[in-house]
Design an enzyme around this catalytic site. Structure first.
Site: not given
Ligand code: NAI
Length: 343
Positions: A228-230, A259, A254, A294, A153, A291-292
Site C-alpha cells: 500500500t506504499s508505492r 498506475e 493498492d 488514503f 507512521k 490507490h484507495q
Molecule cells: P514515514 O516517513 O512515517 O515512514 C517511512 C519509514 O520508512 C521510516 O520509518 C523510514 O525510516 C523507513 N525507511 C526509509 N528507508 C527505508 C528502507 N530502505 N527500508 C525500509 N524502511 C525504510 O511514512 P508513512 O507516512 O508511514 O508512509 C509510508 C509510505 O506509505 C509512504 O512512503 C507512501 O509511499 C505510502 N502512502 C500510501 C498511501 C496510499 O493511499 N496508498 C497514502 C499515504 C502514504
C-alpha cells in the site's frame, strides 16, 4: 486569496468547502489535471492546488510564474511530480506531510483479510445465490509472522493492528524505533521468516524493486505480499513469476508502478492496454485497489484543513512549516533548517 484547484474529484469538494467557510479564500474547482495544456486555467489566481498526477515541469512552472501565481499547494505528501529544484526562486511549494496513518493501515488489513478469507470471491458468489464454500478455505492470522518493511507512521499503526490479531510482528527499517513493539531483523531474515510481508517505506533509489526475484527466492512458500506504499517497490514481473510458480500465495496491491495514467480513472469501457496489470487482475489470489488506501472521511478532512492552513499561513504569515524548498540542495534538509521564507 484565489485558488485554482486541479484534478478535482467529487470526494474532494465537501472537505475543502467546509475548510474555507468564513475564510478569505475562494476556490475554483477544475476537473482537468494541471499540465502544459491546461496551465492557462491558472491565470489570475494566487495559488494552484494539485494532487499526485498533475505535471509541474519547467514549462508549467515558467507559465505559473509569468501569471503571478505565488504558491503550489500539494494536497498530498509526495512531490515527485513537481520539479521542486526549478521552482526555487520562482514559486513556493507546500504539501501535507501526514493526514491519516490509520486510513492506510486499516486498508492494508482490510485487503489482507479479504484475500486470506476469500471475501472478494464470496461476495460475487453469494450475489448469484451460490452458497458453496468450495475453494474458500483460508488460514488464521493468529500466530502468523508479519514482516513490516518501514516502521514509520503507517507501519507502526499496522503493527499495532496485527498485534491485536495475535500475530508476531517482525520489522526492517534502517532507523528502528526503540519502543514500537517490533522485533527488528535484517531484510533477509525478514524475508525468510515472514508469512505475510507488508511494505510501508518510501520509494527512493535504494528501495526501488526491493521485492525482486532474489528477494522472492528467500521467502517462505505461500507468502502473502501487501503493497500500500508505492508501486515501484516491487518488480511486478518477478511478482507475477512468483505467483505463477506458486511460491507467492497471494498479493494485495493498492499501488502499481505504472498506475499514473490508469488509476483514479473509470476505464471500464476501454480495452486495458497494460497487459501486466490485466494479468495481475486476472489472478484469483491477487486483489488490486486503485490507490484507495488514503480515502477516508478523516483523511480527506485532514488533507483539506492542512492545505487551507498552509495557504493561509503562507499568504498571511509569510511562512509555512510545510513548505518544500530546494535552497539547500535537498528538500528535507531545507525543511528542517528554515525559519523564514527562502526567497
Ligand atoms: P514515514 O516517513 O512515517 O515512514 C517511512 C519509514 O520508512 C521510516 O520509518 C523510514 O525510516 C523507513 N525507511 C526509509 N528507508 C527505508 C528502507 N530502505 N527500508 C525500509 N524502511 C525504510 O511514512 P508513512 O507516512 O508511514 O508512509 C509510508 C509510505 O506509505 C509512504 O512512503 C507512501 O509511499 C505510502 N502512502 C500510501 C498511501 C496510499 O493511499 N496508498 C497514502 C499515504 C502514504
Amino acid at each position: 486569496m484565489r485558488v485554482a484547484f486541479f484534478d478535482t474529484k467529487p470526494y474532494d469538494i465537501p472537505g475543502f468547502e467546509r475548510s474555507i467557510e468564513n475564510k478569505d479564500i475562494t476556490i475554483k474547482f477544475y476537473e482537468a489535471k494541471l499540465c502544459p495544456d491546461t496551465v492557462q486555467l491558472a491565470e489570475g489566481y494566487d495559488a494552484v492546488c494539485i494532487f499526485v498526477n498533475d505535471t509541474v515541469n519547467k514549462e508549467v512552472i515558467d507559465k505559473l510564474h509569468g501569471y503571478g501565481v505565488k504558491l503550489i499547494a500539494l494536497r498530498c505528501a509526495g512531490y515527485n511530480n513537481v520539479d521542486i529544484k526549478y521552482c526555487y526562486g520562482k514559486i513556493h511549494v507546500v504539501h501535507v506531510p501526514e493526514y491519516s496513518p490509520y486510513a492506510v493501515a486499516e486498508h492494508t488489513m482490510a485487503m489482507l483479510l479479504a484475500l486470506v478469507r476469500r471475501i472478494h470471491k464470496a461476495y460475487n458468489r453469494t450475489r448469484e445465490f451460490n452458497f458453496s464454500l468450495n475453494g474458500f478455505t483460508g488460514f488464521d492470522l493468529h500466530g502468523k509472522t508479519v514482516g513490516i518493511i518501514g516502521t514509520g507512521k503507517i507501519g507502526c499503526v499496522f503493527g499495532d493492528i496485527c498485534r491485536g490479531f495475535g500475530m508476531r510482528t517482525v520489522a526492517y527499517d534502517p532507523f528502528p524505533r526503540g519502543n514500537a513493539g517490533f522485533e527488528y531483523l535484517s531484510l533477509n531474515e525478514l524475508f525468510e521468516q515472514s508469512d505475510i510481508i507488508s511494505l510501508h517505506c518510501p520509494l527512493i533509489a535504494e528501495t526501488k524493486h526491493m521485492i525482486d526475484e532474489q528477494a522472492i527466492a528467500r521467502m517462505k512458500k505461500g507468502v502473502i505480499i501487501i503493497n500500500t506504499s508505492r508501486g515501484g517497490l516491487i518488480d511486478t514481473e518477478s511478482l507475477i513469476k512468483g505467483i505463477k510458480e506458486r511460491k507467492i500465495g497471494g498479493a494485495c496491491l493498492d499501488v502499481y508502478e505504472e498506475e499514473g495514467d490508469i488509476f483514479f480513472n473509470d476505464l471500464s469501457g476501454h480495452i486495458m492496454d497494460d497487459d501486466t496489470l490485466a494479468r495481475l487482475i486476472s489472478m484469483p489470489n491477487v486483489i488490486v485497489t486503485g490507490h484507495q488506501a488514503f480515502l477516508t472521511e478523516e483523511a480527506l478532512n485532514n488533507i483539506a484543513q492542512t492545505t487551507v492552513n498552509n495557504i493561509i499561513s503562507f499568504f498571511i504569515n509569510g511562512t509555512c512549516e510545510n513548505e518544500l524548498c530546494y535552497r539547500c540542495g535537498k528538500v528535507e534538509r531545507c525543511k528542517y533548517t528554515r525559519d523564514k521564507k527562502c526567497f
